[in-house]
Every structure is written in C-alpha cells, then in structure tokens.
Scaffold this motif. Structure first.
Motif, PDB file in Angstrom:
ATOM      1  N   MET A   1      -3.930  11.836 -13.704  1.00  0.00           N
ATOM      2  CA  MET A   1      -4.035  11.094 -14.972  1.00  0.00           C
ATOM      3  C   MET A   1      -3.937   9.595 -14.742  1.00  0.00           C
ATOM      4  SD  MET A   1      -1.224  13.273 -16.972  1.00  0.00           S
ATOM      5  CE  MET A   1      -1.563  12.671 -18.614  1.00  0.00           C
ATOM      6  N   GLY A   2      -4.740   8.846 -15.501  1.00  0.00           N
ATOM      7  CA  GLY A   2      -4.693   7.387 -15.419  1.00  0.00           C
ATOM      8  C   GLY A   2      -4.408   6.789 -16.791  1.00  0.00           C
ATOM      9  N   THR A   3      -3.740   5.640 -16.799  1.00  0.00           N
ATOM     10  CA  THR A   3      -3.393   4.996 -18.070  1.00  0.00           C
ATOM     11  C   THR A   3      -4.570   4.197 -18.630  1.00  0.00           C
ATOM     12  OG1 THR A   3      -1.142   4.813 -17.264  1.00  0.00           O
ATOM     13  CG2 THR A   3      -1.684   3.485 -19.183  1.00  0.00           C
ATOM     14  N   THR A   4      -5.222   3.410 -17.749  1.00  0.00           N
ATOM     15  CA  THR A   4      -6.260   2.517 -18.271  1.00  0.00           C
ATOM     16  C   THR A   4      -7.659   2.838 -17.758  1.00  0.00           C
ATOM     17  OG1 THR A   4      -5.799   1.003 -16.475  1.00  0.00           O
ATOM     18  CG2 THR A   4      -4.712   0.545 -18.597  1.00  0.00           C
ATOM     19  N   ARG A   5      -7.723   3.681 -16.700  1.00  0.00           N
ATOM     20  CA  ARG A   5      -9.067   4.000 -16.193  1.00  0.00           C
ATOM     21  C   ARG A   5      -9.058   5.342 -15.452  1.00  0.00           C
ATOM     22  NH1 ARG A   5      -8.783   1.918 -10.619  1.00  0.00           N
ATOM     23  NH2 ARG A   5      -7.304   0.208 -10.533  1.00  0.00           N
ATOM     24  N   PRO A   6     -10.226   5.949 -15.314  1.00  0.00           N
ATOM     25  CA  PRO A   6     -10.290   7.239 -14.618  1.00  0.00           C
ATOM     26  C   PRO A   6     -10.048   7.092 -13.113  1.00  0.00           C
ATOM     27  CG  PRO A   6     -12.482   6.536 -15.326  1.00  0.00           C
ATOM     28  CD  PRO A   6     -11.524   5.509 -15.833  1.00  0.00           C
ATOM     29  N   LEU A   7      -9.505   8.133 -12.506  1.00  0.00           N
ATOM     30  CA  LEU A   7      -9.251   8.140 -11.059  1.00  0.00           C
ATOM     31  C   LEU A   7     -10.210   9.139 -10.432  1.00  0.00           C
ATOM     32  CD1 LEU A   7      -5.401   8.239 -11.552  1.00  0.00           C
ATOM     33  CD2 LEU A   7      -6.700   6.270 -10.750  1.00  0.00           C
ATOM     34  N   ILE A   8     -11.282   8.610  -9.854  1.00  0.00           N
ATOM     35  CA  ILE A   8     -12.350   9.491  -9.365  1.00  0.00           C
ATOM     36  C   ILE A   8     -12.535   9.389  -7.848  1.00  0.00           C
ATOM     37  CG2 ILE A   8     -14.818  10.032  -9.543  1.00  0.00           C
ATOM     38  CD1 ILE A   8     -14.548   8.981 -12.510  1.00  0.00           C
ATOM     39  N   GLU A   9     -12.586   8.173  -7.356  1.00  0.00           N
ATOM     40  CA  GLU A   9     -12.726   7.959  -5.915  1.00  0.00           C
ATOM     41  C   GLU A   9     -11.360   7.575  -5.337  1.00  0.00           C
ATOM     42  OE1 GLU A   9     -15.283   8.451  -4.033  1.00  0.00           O
ATOM     43  OE2 GLU A   9     -16.701   8.869  -5.662  1.00  0.00           O
ATOM     44  N   PRO A  10     -11.115   7.884  -4.047  1.00  0.00           N
ATOM     45  CA  PRO A  10      -9.821   7.505  -3.459  1.00  0.00           C
ATOM     46  C   PRO A  10      -9.476   6.031  -3.688  1.00  0.00           C
ATOM     47  CG  PRO A  10     -10.988   8.940  -1.962  1.00  0.00           C
ATOM     48  CD  PRO A  10     -11.916   8.698  -3.123  1.00  0.00           C
ATOM     49  N   ASP A  11     -10.476   5.159  -3.696  1.00  0.00           N
ATOM     50  CA  ASP A  11     -10.195   3.729  -3.887  1.00  0.00           C
ATOM     51  C   ASP A  11      -9.644   3.396  -5.268  1.00  0.00           C
ATOM     52  OD1 ASP A  11     -10.665   2.829  -1.431  1.00  0.00           O
ATOM     53  OD2 ASP A  11     -12.684   2.031  -1.817  1.00  0.00           O
ATOM     54  N   ASP A  12      -9.887   4.279  -6.237  1.00  0.00           N
ATOM     55  CA  ASP A  12      -9.415   4.017  -7.604  1.00  0.00           C
ATOM     56  C   ASP A  12      -7.892   3.992  -7.708  1.00  0.00           C
ATOM     57  OD1 ASP A  12     -12.028   3.946  -8.437  1.00  0.00           O
ATOM     58  OD2 ASP A  12     -12.073   6.063  -9.035  1.00  0.00           O
ATOM     59  N   PHE A  13      -7.214   4.540  -6.684  1.00  0.00           N
ATOM     60  CA  PHE A  13      -5.748   4.636  -6.746  1.00  0.00           C
ATOM     61  C   PHE A  13      -5.062   3.365  -6.246  1.00  0.00           C
ATOM     62  CE2 PHE A  13      -5.030   9.188  -7.550  1.00  0.00           C
ATOM     63  CZ  PHE A  13      -6.332   9.653  -7.433  1.00  0.00           C
ATOM     64  N   ARG A  14      -5.854   2.548  -5.570  1.00  0.00           N
ATOM     65  CA  ARG A  14      -5.292   1.377  -4.879  1.00  0.00           C
ATOM     66  C   ARG A  14      -4.513   0.463  -5.838  1.00  0.00           C
ATOM     67  NH1 ARG A  14      -6.124   0.215   0.073  1.00  0.00           N
ATOM     68  NH2 ARG A  14      -7.731   1.796   0.252  1.00  0.00           N
ATOM     69  N   GLY A  15      -3.285   0.167  -5.432  1.00  0.00           N
ATOM     70  CA  GLY A  15      -2.479  -0.817  -6.178  1.00  0.00           C
ATOM     71  C   GLY A  15      -1.851  -0.283  -7.460  1.00  0.00           C
ATOM     72  N   LEU A  16      -2.080   1.001  -7.768  1.00  0.00           N
ATOM     73  CA  LEU A  16      -1.521   1.540  -9.015  1.00  0.00           C
ATOM     74  C   LEU A  16      -0.164   2.214  -8.762  1.00  0.00           C
ATOM     75  CD1 LEU A  16      -4.661   3.120 -10.759  1.00  0.00           C
ATOM     76  CD2 LEU A  16      -3.811   0.771 -10.860  1.00  0.00           C
ATOM     77  N   ARG A  17       0.632   2.254  -9.825  1.00  0.00           N
ATOM     78  CA  ARG A  17       1.990   2.811  -9.740  1.00  0.00           C
ATOM     79  C   ARG A  17       1.985   4.213 -10.362  1.00  0.00           C
ATOM     80  NH1 ARG A  17       7.306   0.375  -9.673  1.00  0.00           N
ATOM     81  NH2 ARG A  17       8.518   1.367 -11.313  1.00  0.00           N
ATOM     82  N   PHE A  18       2.476   5.201  -9.573  1.00  0.00           N
ATOM     83  CA  PHE A  18       2.422   6.596 -10.032  1.00  0.00           C
ATOM     84  C   PHE A  18       3.802   7.223 -10.153  1.00  0.00           C
ATOM     85  CE2 PHE A  18      -1.689   5.757  -8.272  1.00  0.00           C
ATOM     86  CZ  PHE A  18      -2.544   6.427  -9.130  1.00  0.00           C
ATOM     87  N   ARG A  19       3.994   7.956 -11.248  1.00  0.00           N
ATOM     88  CA  ARG A  19       5.216   8.763 -11.349  1.00  0.00           C
ATOM     89  C   ARG A  19       4.999  10.009 -10.501  1.00  0.00           C
ATOM     90  NH1 ARG A  19       6.524  14.377 -12.810  1.00  0.00           N
ATOM     91  NH2 ARG A  19       8.755  14.333 -12.478  1.00  0.00           N
ATOM     92  N   ILE A  20       5.992  10.339  -9.654  1.00  0.00           N
ATOM     93  CA  ILE A  20       5.879  11.587  -8.884  1.00  0.00           C
ATOM     94  C   ILE A  20       7.168  12.393  -8.989  1.00  0.00           C
ATOM     95  CG2 ILE A  20       4.237  10.686  -7.174  1.00  0.00           C
ATOM     96  CD1 ILE A  20       6.696  10.575  -5.206  1.00  0.00           C
ATOM     97  N   MET A  21       7.074  13.661  -8.584  1.00  0.00           N
ATOM     98  CA  MET A  21       8.265  14.495  -8.428  1.00  0.00           C
ATOM     99  C   MET A  21       8.872  14.128  -7.067  1.00  0.00           C
ATOM    100  SD  MET A  21       6.997  18.221  -9.724  1.00  0.00           S
ATOM    101  CE  MET A  21       5.370  18.324  -9.020  1.00  0.00           C
ATOM    102  N   PRO A  22      10.169  14.397  -6.865  1.00  0.00           N
ATOM    103  CA  PRO A  22      10.761  14.017  -5.579  1.00  0.00           C
ATOM    104  C   PRO A  22      10.279  14.951  -4.461  1.00  0.00           C
ATOM    105  CG  PRO A  22      12.353  15.197  -6.925  1.00  0.00           C
ATOM    106  CD  PRO A  22      11.124  15.046  -7.759  1.00  0.00           C
ATOM    107  N   SER A  23       9.345  14.491  -3.649  1.00  0.00           N
ATOM    108  CA  SER A  23       8.822  15.295  -2.541  1.00  0.00           C
ATOM    109  C   SER A  23       8.161  14.324  -1.570  1.00  0.00           C
ATOM    110  CB  SER A  23       7.795  16.302  -3.064  1.00  0.00           C
ATOM    111  OG  SER A  23       6.900  16.680  -2.048  1.00  0.00           O
ATOM    112  N   GLU A  24       8.539  14.449  -0.290  1.00  0.00           N
ATOM    113  CA  GLU A  24       7.979  13.517   0.704  1.00  0.00           C
ATOM    114  C   GLU A  24       6.464  13.632   0.813  1.00  0.00           C
ATOM    115  OE1 GLU A  24       9.547  13.163   4.736  1.00  0.00           O
ATOM    116  OE2 GLU A  24      11.538  13.436   3.821  1.00  0.00           O
TER     117      GLU A  24
END
Ligand code: LMR
Length: 354
Positions: free
Chosen positions: A176-199
C-alpha cells in the motif's frame, strides 16, 4: 537503662518486619488465588470446576483470525458440554501485539495467536515464513501449515516452553502507498514503511530502498492519521477491517508475502488440563483450523470486491513481468537466510510446490 531502651526498640523493629512479612505472604497467596480463579471459575451454578481460557488477539472480530477464534470457542464449548469456556478478546483489548507473547509465557493469558513475524524474536528460524514469494497459492499454505513442516515449526515452540496448537491463515500481503502506487522496485526508494517486527521484512524494504519502521498493530491507525508512513504491507482483510485504505489508497495486489498465525497456549496451563479435555481441545483446534483455511481465502476475496467499490481506492494488479522484477530484487534475502539458518526448512517448504 539505655540497654533496655535499645532492646525495646529492636523488638519494635522486629514486630514491624513481622507484620510486613505476614502482609506480603497474604498478598501473594491472594494474588495467586485470584489468578487461579480466572482459569477455574467454580462459582457458576451447575458448572462445577468450569475451565476458562482467555484467548487474546489484536485484530478485529470480523477477520480470519477473529472469526476462527470464535469458531474454536464454540467448538470447544460444544465438545466439552460447556465444561471449558473460551473467552475471546479481540482488538488488543487485553494485550497489544508487543505484550501478548510475554503475557502468555508468564501465564497471565492462556491463548494467543500472533503473526509469524512476531514469533521471530523468540525463534529466528521462523523468519523463513516472512520470505517474499515463498508460497504460490492457498494450496501451498494448506499443505505446509497442516503437514510435516507445520509440525516442525510447532515443535520449535515447544522447545521454548509454549504449546503450539496450530498454524492459522490470514492471507497474502499486498503493498500500500499513501500518495502513489508502488509498482516497480524503484517506487519504494526513500519512502517510510510501517512493518511488523521481523528482520527479513526489515531487509526486504531496505533492499527496495525504503525505510522500514516496526510499529505495533494497534498503533497503525493513529500513525496513519498523523501521516507518519508512506506505505505498508498487509492483507486485504486487515486493510479493510481497520480502514487503512482511507489513508493509503494505492493498493498493489502483489501477493508477495504471507501473513499467518501461530496459535499457542501456555504450556503449564496445557499440562494441567485433564487428558480428555486436551483431546477435545485438539479436536476443536483441528476443525477450527480447516475452517480458517477455507474462510480466510473467501473473506479476502470478498473484501477485495468491497474495496473495489470504494471510489477513493486505486487498485493495481501486479503483472507477471513486474512480479519477476520484485523477485529478482529480493532474491538476496533467500541467500542470506540460508547462510544464517541453513537450507533444510527452506527446502522442505519449497518441496511442496515443485
Ligand atoms: C500486523 O501487525 O499487521 C498483523 O500481524 C496483525 C495481525 O495479527 O494480523
């Protein structure tokens, strides 16, 4: 004279210590009795020695985990003719996901069902289940969860003094993205993600160039309201039941990871149960698990249709080519896992879909 005065003072002090000591013993006995009362509620008319099981979880009632917990409670009550009562506490109303495992191990709650990621701190090998693209479809899930690998994973819990009862399913995770779709690996660059605790999940987002932050489930909604995250991964049922889509409306159907649960009981509570009750609980759990595996798939599909009705939601189905690019980018996670924990478990899981 002075000597007598000192002796009196000493006796007085001993007296005070004695009273405090007695007070502490009375408090401890009382506390223990109160705790036992939670488990064995013999005050109810006609239900002498009724056994009460508190089952705490963090998601909404109307989710694959919430509904399976209620189903299990019904089955246990039926099979034991009301001798055992399972009281289900949803939405983290008893313990949040950061607290529930410790509470179970202390014996303050009898049952929980944390997601796999939340078990990885205790048993790092469980990270295998967080590897992206490990499971292809729901048949894989059924075979792994209810077969030899499932038993092996539950056995690891037993080594930690936890009775592992079953593996339950929620569904495949979507991005899920807040302001734009996440389609290509590059789309994730520089964004902050909530995750579950897992290495593994942490490394997954770092490989994609994002900044992952582990946040407990009950804090997500508020964090989203405060615009603290640009994205997260979760299942359709969690996205829908908790309304996360209102803040993160760009949903990529990626099915890249799996969210499942370890259903567990406090070991010494289990050991104290009469053998016939253990047998009934085992039967109820087997039925509830089969029910959960069917329901979770149907519920995620149904709620995906509901999300399609929401005007503000932008759904994107990842193509095969795009999916391949994600897989390539995330392949190092497998090498790293094998280096750290060996390939045995990984190969056993992969055998199921080869
Ligand atoms: C999450 O933290 O997103 C999930 O583990 C919640 C859950 O239990 O499904």
């Amino acid at each position: 004279m002075k000597m007598v005065w000192i002796m009196r003072k000493r006796w007085k002090l001993w007296g005070i210590f004695l009273i405090i000591g007695i007070g502490l013993v009375v408090w401890a006995v009382n506390r223990q009795t109160t705790r036992e009362r939670v488990v064995y509620d013999d005050e109810q008319k006609g239900l002498q020695n009724q056994i009460i099981i508190y089952f705490s979880h963090v998601v909404a009632e109307n989710t694959p985990k919430g509904l399976a917990a209620q189903k299990f409670a019904e089955l246990v009550e039926q099979k034991t003719n009301g001798r055992v009562k399972v009281e289900v506490f949803a939405n983290g109303s008893l313990y949040s996901d950061g607290e529930e495992l410790d509470a179970l191990m202390r014996g303050d709650v009898q049952m929980i069902a944390p997601s796999f990621s939340k078990v990885t701190e205790l048993i790092p090998e469980w990270q295998v289940l967080d590897l992206p693209f490990l499971f292809h479809d729901d048949d894989d899930i059924r075979r792994v969860f209810t077969g030899k690998v499932g038993d092996e994973l539950l056995g690891m819990l037993e080594e930690k003094g936890i009775k592992g009862l079953a593996l339950w399913s929620n569904g495949f995770k979507q991005m899920m993205g807040t302001t734009r779709p996440l389609i290509e690996p590059d789309d994730f660059r520089g964004l902050r993600f909530r995750i579950m605790p897992s290495e593994v999940i942490d490394k997954q987002f770092r490989l994609l160039g994002g900044e992952p932050v582990a946040v407990s489930f009950d804090h997500i909604y508020r964090a989203l309201e405060r615009h603290e995250f640009d994205g997260q991964e979760n299942t359709i049922s969690n996205i829908y039941s908790k309304g996360f889509y209102k803040f993160q409306p760009y949903i990529t159907i990626s099915n890249h990871g799996y969210l499942g649960y370890a259903v567990m009981m406090n070991q010494s509570f289990w050991d104290r149960l009469p053998k016939d009750i253990q047998q009934k609980i085992t039967e109820a759990m087997a039925e509830a698990t089969q029910w959960n595996l069917r329901q979770s798939k149907a519920q995620n599909e149904r709620e995906l249709q509901q999300l399609k009705q929401q005007k503000s939601v932008h759904l994107y189905l990842l193509s095969e080519m795009e999916r391949k690019r994600w897989e390539q980018k995330l392949a190092p996670l497998y090498e790293e896992f094998a280096r750290q924990f060996g390939s045995k478990l990984l190969n056993e899981i992969k055998e199921f879909h080869e």
